[in-house]
Design an enzyme around this catalytic site. Structure first.
Site, PDB file in Angstrom:
ATOM      1  N   ASP A  20       0.862  -1.184   0.000  1.00 39.24           N
ATOM      2  CA  ASP A  20       0.000   0.000   0.000  1.00 39.24           C
ATOM      3  C   ASP A  20       0.905   1.243   0.000  1.00 39.24           C
ATOM      4  O   ASP A  20       1.770   1.348  -0.855  1.00 39.24           O
ATOM      5  CB  ASP A  20      -0.969  -0.067   1.187  1.00 39.24           C
ATOM      6  CG  ASP A  20      -2.137   0.876   0.991  1.00 39.24           C
ATOM      7  OD1 ASP A  20      -2.459   1.185  -0.165  1.00 39.24           O
ATOM      8  OD2 ASP A  20      -2.719   1.331   1.988  1.00 39.24           O
ATOM      9  N   ASP A  42       1.764   7.005   4.780  1.00 36.76           N
ATOM     10  CA  ASP A  42       0.420   7.573   4.698  1.00 36.76           C
ATOM     11  C   ASP A  42       0.107   8.335   5.988  1.00 36.76           C
ATOM     12  O   ASP A  42       0.466   7.903   7.088  1.00 36.76           O
ATOM     13  CB  ASP A  42      -0.623   6.479   4.456  1.00 36.76           C
ATOM     14  CG  ASP A  42      -0.611   5.999   2.998  1.00 36.76           C
ATOM     15  OD1 ASP A  42       0.232   6.482   2.218  1.00 36.76           O
ATOM     16  OD2 ASP A  42      -1.457   5.153   2.644  1.00 36.76           O
ATOM     17  N   ARG A  83       1.220   9.801  -6.205  1.00 37.24           N
ATOM     18  CA  ARG A  83       1.065  10.237  -4.816  1.00 37.24           C
ATOM     19  C   ARG A  83       2.404  10.651  -4.181  1.00 37.24           C
ATOM     20  O   ARG A  83       2.864  10.020  -3.244  1.00 37.24           O
ATOM     21  CB  ARG A  83       0.409   9.159  -3.952  1.00 37.24           C
ATOM     22  CG  ARG A  83      -0.959   8.766  -4.423  1.00 37.24           C
ATOM     23  CD  ARG A  83      -1.629   7.814  -3.435  1.00 37.24           C
ATOM     24  NE  ARG A  83      -2.940   7.385  -3.939  1.00 37.24           N
ATOM     25  CZ  ARG A  83      -3.702   6.470  -3.354  1.00 37.24           C
ATOM     26  NH1 ARG A  83      -3.299   5.887  -2.246  1.00 37.24           N
ATOM     27  NH2 ARG A  83      -4.871   6.143  -3.872  1.00 37.24           N
TER      28      ARG A  83
END
Ligand code: CA
Length: 445
Positions: free
Chosen positions: A262, A266, A318
């Site tokens: 992932d 984050d 991202r």
């Protein structure tokens, strides 16, 4: 204070011992003599004043207040878990020596995906059960999904490592490596992570999400570092990557890449006041998500993050993608390699985001255009200044609006704030050279 130094030195391997200077009365861990530069002890260092959002209010000191009983040098997962103490808030300093593999049992034996598998789970049976051509677009449920969940829980119990308040985690020397781990700085305040490589948070049991992205997608569980309800966090000189296990080498199932990773870092769920400096993000798809939902309005006024002097190399997207937050993105270096045919974008301006992107350097192959560097996800503002694209000045905002007129609303330059907490902002070219030399783990001198 001399005693404190002596106690720290006693915990270090002999080769790392700091030479004593009888005539040096200062207690300054940075000043340890030129002959020992590579062995500088960073354990009790704190975030400098004005160094990004994490320096706001009380600043970020991590475990600097730890007593000697809470300074740990760890060499295996079991030691690391003991030192983390279930995410307790006791001030603590954890120094990682050498390589620690999170996928190990309490005796240090390596665990692979088969060791976690339980309940009759098999990828082959899972694929047969939830093939969209026969199963349709409902969420997977039934015996194979239950078995996948149970197997995944066994892996999560090993690889998810909770980090509590008032904690400093540092790598010792230039080769500290945490493999397969998912550090979770969760509901915690005042945390420092420095000089550490974290690699390949590999999910043995990705889940199929039929309604993701139109035709469905695979979702992997682990971020190498996940900030969730975390504040005053300083991430510095870390290297985060999928090294050894790139997703692009994974097969395609249901017409989608079988993703195993992932995010790299984050920052979600009301996290706030974060500085990420001098770090490397490499060989990965979705590097950094700041804000994980357009409807997460509790993030409004939070997710304030400073990113400076970081390198993003071979990252697909991202870097970062932002919702809600005031994000200062300065003096970063982006490298898209020649063979990167999956590159999507670097800076993602999402819902209510307020990114101030200045003096960053982008290097790309010819098939990537400057207008590709920015993508709007329902964003409305982006401030850009002094950025360079393959060594030439580029106005990212004007370009973005020129290329995307008609398809999406224009972004304005009015982000509603001006960054004040930051060190000197260099030219993009100077920062580019400094980051290439100095970003990442093993490079604090
Ligand atoms: Ca994530």
């Amino acid at each position: 204070m001399r005693l404190r130094h002596a106690a720290l030195a006693a915990l270090l391997p002999a080769v790392l011992c700091v030479p004593a200077h009888a005539d040096d009365a200062r207690d300054d861990t940075r000043d340890i003599g030129h002959d020992a530069r590579a062995t500088r002890d960073i354990s009790r260092e704190t975030l400098p004043a004005d160094d990004g959002w994490a320096s706001a209010d009380s600043g970020t000191t991590g475990g600097a207040a730890a007593d000697d009983a809470h300074v740990f040098t760890v060499t295996d997962r079991a030691g690391l878990v003991r030192a983390l103490d279930g995410g307790s808030a006791t001030p603590k300093i954890i120094r990682i020596a050498g390589t620690i593999d999170a996928n190990t049992d309490d005796e240090g034996r390596r665990l692979d995906c088969a060791d976690y598998t339980t309940g009759g789970y098999s990828l082959k049976k899972y694929l047969a059960a939830y093939d969209p051509r026969t199963w349709g677009s409902a969420k997977p449920n039934g015996p194979q999904e239950e078995a996948r969940k149970a197997s995944a829980a066994r892996q999560a119990e090993r690889v998810e490592l909770r980090v509590g308040s008032n904690t400093t985690i540092v790598g010792l020397g230039d080769d500290a490596l945490l493999k397969g781990a998912a550090l979770q700085i969760s509901d915690a305040d005042n945390v420092i992570v420095r000089n550490l490589e974290i690699r390949d948070a590999y999910d043995c049991f990705p889940v199929w999400q039929p309604n993701s992205g139109g035709i469905g997608d695979w979702k992997a569980a682990y971020d190498t570092i996940w900030l969730r309800g975390a504040s005053h966090v300083w991430i510095d000189h870390v290297t985060l990557s999928d090294k050894g296990h790139p997703d692009e080498d994974e097969p395609t199932y249901f017409a989608r890449n079988h993703l195993r990773h992932d995010g790299l870092l984050d920052i979600t769920n009301g996290s706030d006041l974060v500085t990420v400096s001098w770090s490397r993000f490499a060989d990965h798809d979705k590097a950094m998500l700041i804000g994980n939902g357009d409807t997460a309005t509790g993030d409004r006024g939070k997710l304030r993050v400073t990113l400076h002097h970081n390198e993003f190399e071979s990252v697909v997207q991202r870097a970062p993608r932002v919702r809600f937050g005031q994000v200062h993105l300065y003096n970063n270096r982006y490298v898209v390699p020649d063979d990167a045919h999956d590159y999507r974008y670097s800076i993602g301006a999402g819902t209510e985001s307020a990114i101030h992107a200045e003096h960053n350097a982008f290097h790309t192959p010819a098939h990537v255009e400057a207008a590709d560097l920015v993508k709007s996800w329902n964003g409305s503002a982006l401030r850009t200044e002094g950025n360079v694209f393959n060594d030439y000045p580029v106005d990212l905002l004007t370009l973005y609006n020129a290329y995307n007129s008609g398809s999406e609303r224009d972004l304005t330059a009015d982000t509603g704030w001006t960054p004040v907490l930051h060190g000197p902002v260099d030219s993009a070219a100077a920062a580019d050279r400094a980051v290439a030399r100095g970003a990442g783990a093993g490079r604090i001198r």
